[in-house]
Design a protein around this motif. Sequence first.
Motif, PDB file in Angstrom:
ATOM      1  N   ALA A   1       0.829  -1.206   0.000  1.00 45.52           N
ATOM      2  CA  ALA A   1       0.000   0.000   0.000  1.00 45.52           C
ATOM      3  C   ALA A   1       0.865   1.258   0.000  1.00 45.52           C
ATOM      4  N   LYS A   2       2.082   1.150   0.561  1.00 48.39           N
ATOM      5  CA  LYS A   2       2.991   2.286   0.622  1.00 48.39           C
ATOM      6  C   LYS A   2       4.113   2.195  -0.403  1.00 48.39           C
ATOM      7  N   ASN A   3       4.087   1.148  -1.242  1.00 47.98           N
ATOM      8  CA  ASN A   3       5.147   0.962  -2.237  1.00 47.98           C
ATOM      9  C   ASN A   3       6.533   0.976  -1.599  1.00 47.98           C
ATOM     10  N   THR A   4       6.660   0.308  -0.481  1.00 47.57           N
ATOM     11  CA  THR A   4       7.903   0.394   0.283  1.00 47.57           C
ATOM     12  C   THR A   4       8.323  -0.996   0.777  1.00 47.57           C
ATOM     13  N   VAL A   5       9.630  -1.223   0.714  1.00 44.54           N
ATOM     14  CA  VAL A   5      10.215  -2.410   1.310  1.00 44.54           C
ATOM     15  C   VAL A   5      11.139  -1.956   2.441  1.00 44.54           C
ATOM     16  N   TYR A   6      11.168  -2.738   3.508  1.00 39.68           N
ATOM     17  CA  TYR A   6      11.937  -2.388   4.690  1.00 39.68           C
ATOM     18  C   TYR A   6      12.990  -3.455   4.983  1.00 39.68           C
ATOM     19  N   LEU A   7      14.029  -3.025   5.672  1.00 41.25           N
ATOM     20  CA  LEU A   7      14.999  -3.965   6.215  1.00 41.25           C
ATOM     21  C   LEU A   7      15.251  -3.549   7.665  1.00 41.25           C
ATOM     22  N   GLN A   8      14.674  -4.306   8.590  1.00 39.86           N
ATOM     23  CA  GLN A   8      14.902  -4.068  10.007  1.00 39.86           C
ATOM     24  C   GLN A   8      16.167  -4.801  10.396  1.00 39.86           C
TER      25      GLN A   8
END
Length: 124
Positions: free
Chosen positions: A73-80
């Motif tokens: 929905a936010k067009n975002t990928v994360y790396l925690q």
Amino acid sequence: VQLQASGGGLVQAGGSLRLSCAASGHTFSSYHMAWFRQPPGKEREFVACVSRGRSTYYTDSVKGRFTISRDNAKNTVYLQMNSLKPEDTAVYYCAADRSIIVSYYRDPHKYDYWGQGTQVTVSS
């Protein structure tokens, strides 16, 4: 698709950072997304990827410490990144591809789109 990575910085060993990679366009959900890193003086190496079906894969050195996720929905990928170590110091890049298959997900040459990189420095 255009990718914009952010979230890098300087952190002490044992600390945490969360990287983000924002993608342009309306078809983000159709892309497999990955993070790579390039330590000083070394070649770019695979860190993690998340498929469009949300399957995740990690290089052994980050398993249990890093988590990749995506928010379509936010067009975002994360790396925690938790429990960071000095050897995690590198420029981190996000990458995207629509057609990569599981056999090649670790190969940076198979990804068509790249972000500009964000520096992560872990001090001892």
